[in-house]
Design an enzyme around this catalytic site. Structure first.
Site, PDB file in Angstrom:
ATOM      1  N   HIS A   1       0.980  -1.205  -0.257  1.00  0.00           N
ATOM      2  CA  HIS A   1      -0.051  -0.047  -0.013  1.00  0.00           C
ATOM      3  C   HIS A   1       0.727   1.179  -0.105  1.00  0.00           C
ATOM      4  O   HIS A   1       1.386   1.827   1.163  1.00  0.00           O
ATOM      5  CB  HIS A   1      -0.998   0.034   1.098  1.00  0.00           C
ATOM      6  CG  HIS A   1      -1.926   1.178   1.243  1.00  0.00           C
ATOM      7  ND1 HIS A   1      -3.209   0.881   1.171  1.00  0.00           N
ATOM      8  CD2 HIS A   1      -2.046   2.476   1.291  1.00  0.00           C
ATOM      9  CE1 HIS A   1      -4.003   1.898   1.313  1.00  0.00           C
ATOM     10  NE2 HIS A   1      -2.963   2.972   1.246  1.00  0.00           N
ATOM     11  N   HIS A  36       1.132   5.245  -2.244  1.00  0.00           N
ATOM     12  CA  HIS A  36       0.655   6.315  -3.110  1.00  0.00           C
ATOM     13  C   HIS A  36       1.592   6.882  -4.156  1.00  0.00           C
ATOM     14  O   HIS A  36       2.346   8.124  -3.592  1.00  0.00           O
ATOM     15  CB  HIS A  36      -0.266   7.257  -2.528  1.00  0.00           C
ATOM     16  CG  HIS A  36      -1.378   6.774  -1.786  1.00  0.00           C
ATOM     17  ND1 HIS A  36      -2.812   6.805  -2.345  1.00  0.00           N
ATOM     18  CD2 HIS A  36      -1.516   6.210  -0.560  1.00  0.00           C
ATOM     19  CE1 HIS A  36      -3.572   6.425  -1.387  1.00  0.00           C
ATOM     20  NE2 HIS A  36      -2.878   6.029  -0.292  1.00  0.00           N
ATOM     21  N   GLN A  63     -10.049   8.954  -4.733  1.00  0.00           N
ATOM     22  CA  GLN A  63      -9.588   9.858  -3.760  1.00  0.00           C
ATOM     23  C   GLN A  63     -10.742  10.441  -3.169  1.00  0.00           C
ATOM     24  O   GLN A  63     -10.980  10.753  -1.849  1.00  0.00           O
ATOM     25  CB  GLN A  63      -8.491  10.807  -3.657  1.00  0.00           C
ATOM     26  CG  GLN A  63      -8.127  11.858  -2.717  1.00  0.00           C
ATOM     27  CD  GLN A  63      -7.435  11.107  -1.689  1.00  0.00           C
ATOM     28  OE1 GLN A  63      -6.315  10.594  -1.562  1.00  0.00           O
ATOM     29  NE2 GLN A  63      -8.052  10.954  -0.373  1.00  0.00           N
ATOM     30  N   HIS A  94      -9.779   1.808   0.403  1.00  0.00           N
ATOM     31  CA  HIS A  94      -9.550   2.692   1.665  1.00  0.00           C
ATOM     32  C   HIS A  94     -10.773   2.622   2.406  1.00  0.00           C
ATOM     33  O   HIS A  94     -11.804   3.109   1.958  1.00  0.00           O
ATOM     34  CB  HIS A  94      -9.278   4.177   1.271  1.00  0.00           C
ATOM     35  CG  HIS A  94      -7.847   4.436   0.839  1.00  0.00           C
ATOM     36  ND1 HIS A  94      -7.218   3.641  -0.371  1.00  0.00           N
ATOM     37  CD2 HIS A  94      -6.752   5.088   1.204  1.00  0.00           C
ATOM     38  CE1 HIS A  94      -5.995   4.056  -0.435  1.00  0.00           C
ATOM     39  NE2 HIS A  94      -5.584   4.930   0.479  1.00  0.00           N
ATOM     40  N   GLU A 102     -11.118   4.709   7.174  1.00  0.00           N
ATOM     41  CA  GLU A 102      -9.909   5.587   7.413  1.00  0.00           C
ATOM     42  C   GLU A 102     -10.329   6.565   8.437  1.00  0.00           C
ATOM     43  O   GLU A 102     -10.047   7.909   7.937  1.00  0.00           O
ATOM     44  CB  GLU A 102      -9.061   5.709   6.517  1.00  0.00           C
ATOM     45  CG  GLU A 102      -7.627   6.353   6.955  1.00  0.00           C
ATOM     46  CD  GLU A 102      -6.723   6.979   5.861  1.00  0.00           C
ATOM     47  OE1 GLU A 102      -7.101   6.868   4.536  1.00  0.00           O
ATOM     48  OE2 GLU A 102      -5.398   7.410   6.090  1.00  0.00           O
ATOM     49  N   ASP A 114       2.340   3.343   3.134  1.00  0.00           N
ATOM     50  CA  ASP A 114       1.126   4.247   2.745  1.00  0.00           C
ATOM     51  C   ASP A 114       1.737   5.591   2.055  1.00  0.00           C
ATOM     52  O   ASP A 114       1.445   5.732   0.730  1.00  0.00           O
ATOM     53  CB  ASP A 114       0.393   4.540   3.784  1.00  0.00           C
ATOM     54  CG  ASP A 114      -1.128   5.234   3.494  1.00  0.00           C
ATOM     55  OD1 ASP A 114      -1.407   5.329   2.389  1.00  0.00           O
ATOM     56  OD2 ASP A 114      -1.953   5.983   4.355  1.00  0.00           O
TER      57      ASP A 114
HETATM   58 FE   FE2 Z   1      -3.590   5.046   1.605  1.00  0.00          FE
END
Ligand code: FE2
Length: 437
Positions: A63, A65, A158, A216, A219, A315
């Site tokens: 995981h 980005h 996102q 996701h 979170e 992450d």
């Molecule tokens: Fe993430």
């Protein structure tokens, strides 16, 4: 003559965990023989002396980005340290994205990953951008790095699937352009119903295109955020099961024991994977709390006990959500041991598996992962006794081998110490701990 001979390394039996000292014969990019170590001559294009190092499969990043990596402070720093200000900073940075910008930062980060011994990476890429410039750039990067790093791409909405204009269409277009995984962000959607619907859309899209799902999920420090039960149920009913992953699930750190008990059962039955990102969750969560302040970490220890596959991810690497990061999964495992209180000897060993074997299950690597005959010759040589030792001392791999080629080497660091009353001498500080008798 074989392409590569790696002499004198220890390998662990994948079933029993017992180690033996062997030579690895590599040809055509694959391991063709694992034989007891011998000094007899073997004709090979390249010979590596492992000097007793531990040969383990490479680290797996489940995981990250990459589209946002290395943008920390652009156009401004996230001063509150919240997830929400991070999303706002990123929304300001997104219009500045160009193909070259994304490729340069993603490849730079992947260079760090490879040097650290990470040869499989799952990266989310934001598709709530009508230009899809980052997606196209990362699809290009996936091809460019193919000989060294196996890169999986997640279409990550996102700013929402239902709550962003044309969110579903953009997600569908990303699937059409060739991502490996479909994402979702149900807790960010405007309503609970939109959140449930977004999970249904993602699972259905993945099912129709033969892709994985990685959402996701929850979170947020809101104990009312309960989309992971929806994701797990959808995973089971669609039959996708272990092809589905719930990432973050930080709200689970606030769930009450009665609900947690029920949830563990649903998760274990569904077969889905979980990814916790301890470095980033410790930083982003708990920001709205007074004291006592929650740490926003999902129930890692309890999930492992319930038989759920859990991996640790990085992450973020220097982006609007996290200002630090070196693209090193071993650092994640070290922070993860503390954050989740997995600190007995066996538990620390398990955190090493959470950035290797367990993360490999998240990516669905199957038989292609491991140091065994027939597998791709992708492994690292660690100057460590075992996973516990590697996590404790944060050792760097002396060699990283990808598909039969040595792609990174790091000589061990040497410290010369001048101790009172003694001549300067090389010291081995914090030496390896031998395995128990
Ligand atoms: Fe993430």
């Amino acid at each position: 003559m074989i392409d590569l001979l790696v002499r004198d390394v220890r390998v662990s039996d994948e079933a029993t965990g017992e180690t033996s000292t062997v030579d690895l014969h590599v040809d055509g990019g694959r391991i063709v023989a694992v034989v007891p170590h011998t000094d007899e001559a073997v004709e090979a294009g390249t010979v590596v002396d492992g000097a007793g190092a531990w040969a383990t499969p490479p680290y797996v990043e489940p995981h990250v980005h990459l589209d946002a990596a290395l943008t920390a402070g652009q156009p401004r720093w996230n001063r509150s340290g919240t997830l929400w200000e991070g999303i706002a900073c990123w929304a300001e940075r997104k219009p500045m994205l160009t193909r070259e910008d994304v490729i340069d930062r993603a490849e730079q980060t992947l260079r760090w990953y490879a040097a650290n011994g990470t040869l499989h990476v799952r990266s989310h890429v934001d598709v709530t951008d009508p230009s899809l410039v980052a997606l196209d750039a990362l699809l290009e990067v996936r091809d460019r790095v193919r000989d060294i790093v196996n890169l999986q791409l997640v279409a990550f909405p996102q700013e929402g699937i239902c709550s962003f204009p044309n969110g579903e269409e953009l997600l569908t277009e990303a699937a059409r352009r060739g991502v490996d995984v479909v994402g979702a962000i149900p807790h960010f959607e405007d309503t609970r119903e939109d959140g449930v619907r977004s999970v249904e859309i993602a699972v259905d899209l993945a099912d129709r295109h033969g892709l994985h799902v990685d959402a996701h999920c929850d979170e947020i420090d809101d104990e009312q955020s309960r989309f992971v039960e929806v994701l797990a149920t959808q995973a089971a009913r669609s039959g996708l099961r272990e092809r589905v992953t719930a990432s973050h699930t930080t709200a689970m750190g606030s769930y009450n024991p009665a609900y947690s008990y029920k949830l563990h059962r649903i998760l274990a039955r569904s077969g889905i994977n979980m990814v916790s990102n301890p470095m980033v969750s410790l930083h982003l969560q708990g920001r709205f709390d007074d004291y006592p302040k929650r740490r926003g970490i999902t129930q890692v220890k309890e999930l492992l006990a319930a038989g759920v596959n859990v991996a640790f991810g990085h992450d973020d690497v220097m982006d609007p959500w996290y200002p630090l990061g070196t693209a090193n999964p071993l650092q994640v495992a070290h922070v993860g041991t503390h954050a989740t209180q997995l600190l007995s000897r066996d538990e620390i060993e398990e955190t090493f598996r959470m950035v290797t074997w367990r993360a490999a299950r998240v990516l669905g690597l199957g038989e292609e992962y491991g140091v065994h005959v027939g597998a791709p010759a992708s492994f690292v040589l660690l100057p460590a006794v075992d996973g516990y030792d590697a996590v404790r001392r944060q050792v760097r791999p002396t060699h990283v081998v990808s598909r039969g080629r040595v792609v990174a080497t790091t000589p061990p660091a040497v410290t010369t110490l001048t101790w009172p009353g003694e001549d300067p001498a090389e010291v081995t500080f914090s030496p390896a701990v031998p395995p128990p008798a």
